[in-house]
Each structure stands twice: as C-alpha cells, then as structure tokens.
Design a protein around this motif. Structure first.
Motif, PDB file in Angstrom:
ATOM      1  N   ASN A  34       0.845  -1.176   0.000  1.00  0.00           N
ATOM      2  CA  ASN A  34       0.000   0.000   0.000  1.00  0.00           C
ATOM      3  C   ASN A  34       0.885   1.232   0.000  1.00  0.00           C
ATOM      4  O   ASN A  34       2.098   1.157   0.251  1.00  0.00           O
ATOM      5  CB  ASN A  34      -1.028  -0.007   1.139  1.00  0.00           C
ATOM      6  N   LEU A  35       0.252   2.369  -0.311  1.00  0.00           N
ATOM      7  CA  LEU A  35       1.003   3.597  -0.530  1.00  0.00           C
ATOM      8  C   LEU A  35       0.189   4.777  -0.024  1.00  0.00           C
ATOM      9  O   LEU A  35      -1.039   4.801  -0.173  1.00  0.00           O
ATOM     10  CB  LEU A  35       1.250   3.745  -2.041  1.00  0.00           C
ATOM     11  N   SER A  36       0.878   5.752   0.577  1.00  0.00           N
ATOM     12  CA  SER A  36       0.249   7.011   0.962  1.00  0.00           C
ATOM     13  C   SER A  36       1.242   8.122   0.662  1.00  0.00           C
ATOM     14  O   SER A  36       2.410   7.859   0.352  1.00  0.00           O
ATOM     15  CB  SER A  36      -0.118   7.015   2.447  1.00  0.00           C
ATOM     16  N   ARG A 102       5.949  18.345  -5.150  1.00  0.00           N
ATOM     17  CA  ARG A 102       5.308  17.871  -6.382  1.00  0.00           C
ATOM     18  C   ARG A 102       5.059  16.366  -6.329  1.00  0.00           C
ATOM     19  O   ARG A 102       3.970  15.882  -6.667  1.00  0.00           O
ATOM     20  CB  ARG A 102       6.184  18.223  -7.584  1.00  0.00           C
ATOM     21  N   HIS A 103       6.045  15.603  -5.877  1.00  0.00           N
ATOM     22  CA  HIS A 103       5.876  14.159  -5.791  1.00  0.00           C
ATOM     23  C   HIS A 103       4.888  13.774  -4.692  1.00  0.00           C
ATOM     24  O   HIS A 103       4.074  12.859  -4.883  1.00  0.00           O
ATOM     25  CB  HIS A 103       7.218  13.461  -5.578  1.00  0.00           C
ATOM     26  N   ARG A 104       4.939  14.465  -3.554  1.00  0.00           N
ATOM     27  CA  ARG A 104       3.994  14.173  -2.469  1.00  0.00           C
ATOM     28  C   ARG A 104       2.561  14.435  -2.958  1.00  0.00           C
ATOM     29  O   ARG A 104       1.653  13.643  -2.713  1.00  0.00           O
ATOM     30  CB  ARG A 104       4.306  15.004  -1.233  1.00  0.00           C
ATOM     31  N   ALA A 105       2.365  15.552  -3.678  1.00  0.00           N
ATOM     32  CA  ALA A 105       1.034  15.876  -4.205  1.00  0.00           C
ATOM     33  C   ALA A 105       0.591  14.847  -5.242  1.00  0.00           C
ATOM     34  O   ALA A 105      -0.589  14.470  -5.283  1.00  0.00           O
ATOM     35  CB  ALA A 105       1.041  17.281  -4.802  1.00  0.00           C
ATOM     36  N   ALA A 106       1.507  14.386  -6.087  1.00  0.00           N
ATOM     37  CA  ALA A 106       1.175  13.373  -7.093  1.00  0.00           C
ATOM     38  C   ALA A 106       0.741  12.067  -6.414  1.00  0.00           C
ATOM     39  O   ALA A 106      -0.228  11.429  -6.850  1.00  0.00           O
ATOM     40  CB  ALA A 106       2.369  13.125  -8.012  1.00  0.00           C
ATOM     41  N   ILE A 107       1.427  11.676  -5.360  1.00  0.00           N
ATOM     42  CA  ILE A 107       1.049  10.457  -4.629  1.00  0.00           C
ATOM     43  C   ILE A 107      -0.324  10.649  -3.993  1.00  0.00           C
ATOM     44  O   ILE A 107      -1.174   9.763  -4.056  1.00  0.00           O
ATOM     45  CB  ILE A 107       2.105  10.084  -3.574  1.00  0.00           C
TER      46      ILE A 107
END
Length: 122
Positions: A34-36, A102-107
């Motif tokens: 899982n991913l957050s 940017r990556h945190r928002a994309a996730i």
C-alpha cells in the motif's frame, strides 16, 4: 474487542508498485502493498533494520503518462512473514523523509483516485 483509532494521518491505497531501493550503493527491488503520501508498506526479500535510510524510486501508474517518484525514506517497522513457498520475507514500512512537494502531491492524487475508484466499484 475495542477498535483502536486510526493513527495514520494520510489515507493509503492498496496498490502493488515495483520499487527500486538503494542503500550505500546497493540496489534491490521491492513491491508496495500500500502507498500514501507519507510512506509505503513494501514486501522485501531481505531484512532492513529500523531507522535505515534508503533512496526509493518508483512510478505511479496513470491513465495519461507516469509520474516517476524519487525520494528518501526511513524504515519505521519490519514484520517477518513466511510466504507459501516457505521463503522468509519482510513487510517493511517506510516513512518518506525527503520528498518534493510535487511528488507528495502526485502520490496524494493517485491515492485519492484509487480509493475513489475502489469505493465506486463496490
């Protein structure tokens, strides 16, 4: 039995994504369970001690294009498990310690979409 309140602040989506992990010049593969936006829970074929710091590289699947995420994470939990083949593996939780906005928002967007799709599909 009393249900414990959810301690996680960020929602997580059950998603299997290949992850390349690197530590001290060694690179090996894992797969998320899982991913957050805060971290990832992965299955590894090796033990990594808690507080180990690693680089994580993975791609978020998307309908149009992919987002390649590169970040730093630290091991916060390790659970040894035995697979059906009697092979020992380790469910390992990573907390993202250094990740671009940017990556945190994309996730976060990816997780919201996956959870919405799962909710509408049930």
């Amino acid at each position: 039995m009393i249900k414990q309140p959810e301690r996680r602040r960020a929602p997580r989506a059950p998603e299997r994504i290949a992850v390349a992990l690197s530590e001290a010049g060694r690179v090996f593969q894992a797969e998320t369970q899982n991913l957050s936006e805060a971290g990832a829970y992965c299955t590894l074929d090796r033990f990594l001690p808690p507080m180990s710091k690693l680089e994580l590289h993975f791609e978020l699947p998307a309908v149009i294009g992919h987002t390649r995420v590169r970040c730093t994470g630290v091991v916060v939990r390790v659970e040894p498990v035995v697979k059906e083949s009697n092979a020992l593996c380790y469910n390992t939780a990573f907390y993202f310690t250094d990740i671009s906005k940017r990556h945190r928002a994309a996730i976060a967007r990816f997780v919201r979409r996956r959870l919405a799709a799962a909710h509408h599909g049930s």
